[in-house]
Enzyme design. Structure first.
Site, PDB file in Angstrom:
ATOM      1  N   HIS A  82       0.851  -1.194   0.000  1.00  0.00           N
ATOM      2  CA  HIS A  82       0.000   0.000   0.000  1.00  0.00           C
ATOM      3  C   HIS A  82       0.881   1.235   0.000  1.00  0.00           C
ATOM      4  O   HIS A  82       1.811   1.346   0.790  1.00  0.00           O
ATOM      5  CB  HIS A  82      -0.896   0.025   1.247  1.00  0.00           C
ATOM      6  CG  HIS A  82      -1.740   1.265   1.309  1.00  0.00           C
ATOM      7  ND1 HIS A  82      -2.924   1.387   0.618  1.00  0.00           N
ATOM      8  CD2 HIS A  82      -1.546   2.451   1.928  1.00  0.00           C
ATOM      9  CE1 HIS A  82      -3.425   2.596   0.830  1.00  0.00           C
ATOM     10  NE2 HIS A  82      -2.614   3.263   1.619  1.00  0.00           N
ATOM     11  N   ASP A 161     -15.282   3.146   6.926  1.00  0.00           N
ATOM     12  CA  ASP A 161     -14.262   4.109   6.493  1.00  0.00           C
ATOM     13  C   ASP A 161     -14.853   5.112   5.513  1.00  0.00           C
ATOM     14  O   ASP A 161     -14.512   6.296   5.554  1.00  0.00           O
ATOM     15  CB  ASP A 161     -13.064   3.394   5.862  1.00  0.00           C
ATOM     16  CG  ASP A 161     -11.994   4.395   5.472  1.00  0.00           C
ATOM     17  OD1 ASP A 161     -11.488   5.090   6.380  1.00  0.00           O
ATOM     18  OD2 ASP A 161     -11.677   4.530   4.277  1.00  0.00           O
ATOM     19  N   ARG A 168     -14.561  13.159   8.339  1.00  0.00           N
ATOM     20  CA  ARG A 168     -13.269  13.774   8.716  1.00  0.00           C
ATOM     21  C   ARG A 168     -12.889  14.865   7.730  1.00  0.00           C
ATOM     22  O   ARG A 168     -12.319  15.899   8.107  1.00  0.00           O
ATOM     23  CB  ARG A 168     -12.170  12.692   8.735  1.00  0.00           C
ATOM     24  CG  ARG A 168     -12.290  11.750   9.917  1.00  0.00           C
ATOM     25  CD  ARG A 168     -11.434  10.522   9.715  1.00  0.00           C
ATOM     26  NE  ARG A 168     -10.046  10.847   9.456  1.00  0.00           N
ATOM     27  CZ  ARG A 168      -9.219  10.105   8.716  1.00  0.00           C
ATOM     28  NH1 ARG A 168      -9.633   8.983   8.175  1.00  0.00           N
ATOM     29  NH2 ARG A 168      -7.986  10.473   8.541  1.00  0.00           N
ATOM     30  N   SER A 183      -7.838   3.976   9.185  1.00  0.00           N
ATOM     31  CA  SER A 183      -8.506   4.048   7.883  1.00  0.00           C
ATOM     32  C   SER A 183      -7.764   3.184   6.865  1.00  0.00           C
ATOM     33  O   SER A 183      -8.359   2.340   6.176  1.00  0.00           O
ATOM     34  CB  SER A 183      -8.541   5.519   7.434  1.00  0.00           C
ATOM     35  OG  SER A 183      -8.811   5.637   6.072  1.00  0.00           O
ATOM     36  N   LYS A 187      -8.774  -1.116   5.532  1.00  0.00           N
ATOM     37  CA  LYS A 187      -8.958  -1.538   4.140  1.00  0.00           C
ATOM     38  C   LYS A 187      -7.974  -2.666   3.797  1.00  0.00           C
ATOM     39  O   LYS A 187      -8.314  -3.591   3.066  1.00  0.00           O
ATOM     40  CB  LYS A 187      -8.773  -0.328   3.207  1.00  0.00           C
ATOM     41  CG  LYS A 187      -9.974   0.631   3.315  1.00  0.00           C
ATOM     42  CD  LYS A 187      -9.798   1.898   2.519  1.00  0.00           C
ATOM     43  CE  LYS A 187      -8.961   2.888   3.232  1.00  0.00           C
ATOM     44  NZ  LYS A 187      -9.067   4.281   2.874  1.00  0.00           N
TER      45      LYS A 187
HETATM   46  N1  URA Z   1      -5.648   7.424   3.005  1.00  0.00           N
HETATM   47  C1  URA Z   1      -6.650   6.713   3.570  1.00  0.00           C
HETATM   48  O1  URA Z   1      -7.058   5.682   3.044  1.00  0.00           O
HETATM   49  N2  URA Z   1      -7.167   7.159   4.739  1.00  0.00           N
HETATM   50  C2  URA Z   1      -6.747   8.276   5.356  1.00  0.00           C
HETATM   51  O2  URA Z   1      -7.253   8.611   6.408  1.00  0.00           O
HETATM   52  C3  URA Z   1      -5.723   9.008   4.740  1.00  0.00           C
HETATM   53  C4  URA Z   1      -5.177   8.554   3.567  1.00  0.00           C
END
Ligand code: URA
Length: 442
Positions: A82, A161, A168, A183, A187
Site C-alpha cells: 500500500h 471508512d 473527517r 482508515s 482496508k
Molecule cells: N488514506 C486513507 O485511506 N485514509 C486516510 O485517512 C488518509 C489517507
C-alpha cells in the site's frame, strides 16, 4: 452503553474498551449514532490520541463493518503493498510483476486517482480493453494461475471508512495519526492478504510532509497490522520530488514497462526493487539479499515483464501495446517547457506537478470527471540536474490544447534553481518493523 459517555471518556483522555469501540462503529454504520456525535468523537481522538490497542480495535471494528475478501482459495502467502500516494508513483505496475515472477502471490485491490495524486486503476485502464472488474472466483483463479491480479474494489468493503472519511474531510480531522492509520489498515485487513508492505511517502508531494510524522504513522500501522496477526513492514520513501520522469496514465505505464525491461529511471527502479524485495521476504522466499538478487534477476531475464503481459492479457487488455509502445498513440498537443536560467534544479514542487498534470487532463477534480489517458508530463530535468537556459525542462501532453497554457505556467512555477549542485535526499529514508526503526538518512 451511551455514545455521550464514550465521547466524554475520550475527551478526558481515557482509553476506550473493545466493547465501546465496536458499539460506536456498529452504531455509526447503522445510522444509530449521528454524524454530530461521531464528529465530536473524531475531534476528541484528534486531541487525545489512542493507544495501539485502541487503534487496533478501531481498525478491526472498521474492517468488520462490511464485506471482507476471502483469499483462502489462493495457495501460498498473499502479499499486498500500500502506498500513501504521490506523484509519478507507478510502483505497483512494476513490483507486482516482479514479485509474481519470483513465486509470490499478489492479489491486489487498487484505487483511482483524485486531486494531485494518480491511481493505479486509471493507469491500467489506459491499456486498451483492460478491465479492473475481476470478481470472486475469477480473481482467485487468476492469482493461482499467474501469481497476480490488480483490480478495483468489489462489494461493500469497509463502509465505516467511507462514512468516517467523508466526515473527517469536512471536520478538520483528516490529519490525525490514529484515524489515518485505522482508515488505511482497515482496508488492508479487509482485503485479506497475509503480509503487507507499506510505502509511506514523505515530502512535498505526499500527504505527510515531514519524515518524523511519516515514521510515526508507519509505526502505528505496523503495530496495528502485527496485533491483527499480519506480517507488516513499512518503508518511508521520498516524495519530495516526483518518482521517475513520467506523470500521467499512459505515460506512467510506458515508464513501468521500461523499468521492467531494465531501462527505467534509477529512482523508480530502486524504490520498486526495495519494495518488491521486502514483499518477497515477507512471503518467505529467502533472506533480504537472496530476495533482492531474485528481484533483479526477474527484470534481467524478462520474467517480470512477461508477468505484466500475462496479467494484462488475463484482464482482457491488449498486451501488444506493451511490446510496441507506439501503438498507444500520442496526445494531440505537446509543448516543451524551457529552462529560464542557467544553474541546477534545486527543488520541484511535487504536489504542483501533480496539479499541472491534472490540469492537462491526467487527473480528476471530482469523482465524475473523465480522464485524458494520454495527458501528462515528461520531466526531463529532475532535482540535482544541471540546466542551461533554453534547455528542455519538461514536455507537456494533452488532447485538449485549451488546457496547455495554464498547466505550463503552473509547471514552470514548480521548479526552483540554485547555482551550486544541491545535495539530493536518499530515496529510502527508513524502514519500520515490529522490532523498531532503521534509519538511512543520518
Ligand atoms: N488514506 C486513507 O485511506 N485514509 C486516510 O485517512 C488518509 C489517507
Amino acid at each position: 452503553m451511551r455514545m455521550y459517555d464514550i465521547i466524554m471518556k475520550k475527551r478526558n483522555g481515557g482509553t476506550l474498551s473493545k466493547e465501546e469501540i465496536h458499539f460506536m462503529i456498529n452504531g455509526y454504520v447503522k445510522g444509530e449514532i449521528p454524524d454530530y456525535q461521531m464528529s465530536a468523537m473524531t475531534m476528541a481522538i484528534y486531541y487525545q490520541g489512542m493507544t495501539d490497542e485502541e487503534m487496533t480495535e478501531l481498525t478491526l471494528a472498521m474492517a468488520a463493518s462490511g464485506d471482507q475478501m476471502d483469499l483462502s482459495g489462493i495457495q501460498g502467502i498473499k502479499v499486498d503493498k500500500h502506498s500513501t500516494g504521490g506523484v509519478g508513483d507507478k510502483t505497483t505496475l512494476v513490483l507486482a510483476p516482479i514479485v509474481a515472477a519470483c513465486g509470490g502471490r499478489v492479489a491486489k485491490i487498487s484505487g483511482r486517482g483524485l486531486g494531485h495524486t494518480g491511481g493505479t486503476l486509471d493507469k491500467l485502464e489506459s491499456i486498451p480493453g483492460l478491465s479492473v472488474a475481476v470478481e470472486g472466483e475469477d480473481f482467485v483463479r487468476q492469482v493461482n494461475e499467474i501469481g497476480l491480479a490488480v483490480i478495483g474494489q468489489t462489494g461493500n468493503l469497509v463502509p465505516a471508512d467511507k462514512k468516517l472519511y467523508a466526515l473527517r474531510d469536512v471536520t478538520a480531522t483528516v490529519d490525525s495519526v490514529p484515524l489515518i492509520a485505522s482508515s488505511i489498515m482497515s482496508k488492508k485487513l479487509a482485503s485479506g492478504s497475509d503480509a503487507i508492505v507499506l510505502d509511506v511517502k514523505t515530502g512535498s508531494g505526499a500527504f505527510m510532509k515531514e519524515t518524523e510524522d511519516s515514521i510515526l504513522l508507519a509505526q502505528k500501522m505496523v503495530a496495528i497490522g502485527t496485533l491483527a496477526g499480519r506480517r507488516v513492514v513499512a518503508l518511508i520513501t521520498d516524495m519530495d520530488t516526483p518518482l521517475g520522469h513520467n506523470v500521467g496514465n499512459a505515460l506512467e505505464v510506458q515508464e513501468a514497462v521500461a523499468t521492467l525491461q531494465g531501462r527505467g529511471p534509477a529512482d523508480l527502479t530502486e524504490v520498486c526493487l526495495t519494495l518488491a524485495t521486502n514483499m518477497l521476504v515477507l512471503s518467505g522466499k529467502g533472506s533480504y539479499e537472496e530476495c533482492m538478487a531474485m528481484a533483479k534477476g526477474a527484470i534481467a531475464n524478462g520474467s517480470a515483464f512477461a508477468k505484466l503481459k500475462a496479467m494484462v492479457a488475463a484482464q482482457g487488455g491488449d498486451s501488444r501495446v506493451l511490446d510496441d509502445l507506439a501503438l498507444y498513440g500520442e496526445a494531440d498537443v505537446m509543448e516543451e517547457l524551457l529552462a529560464p536560467v542557467d544553474g541546477y534544479v534545486e527543488h520541484i514542487d511535487t504536489e504542483g506537478c501533480g496539479i499541472a498534470a491534472a490540469m492537462l487532463g491526467a487527473g480528476r477534480e471530482t469523482k465524475e470527471d473523465t480522464i485524458d489517458m494520454l495527458a501528462g508530463l515528461y520531466l526531463a530535468k529532475k532535482e540535482g540536474d544541471e540546466v542551461k537556459k533554453g534547455e528542455v525542462l519538461a514536455r507537456l501532453y494533452t488532447c485538449d490544447g485549451s488546457k496547455m497554457a495554464k498547466a505550463k505556467e503552473k509547471l514552470l512555477s514548480c521548479y526552483a534553481y540554485c547555482e551550486e549542485k544541491p545535495v539530493v535526499m536518499p530515496l529510502i529514508l527508513a524502514k519500520v518493523t515490529k522490532d523498531g526503526v532503521e534509519r538511512y538518512d543520518e
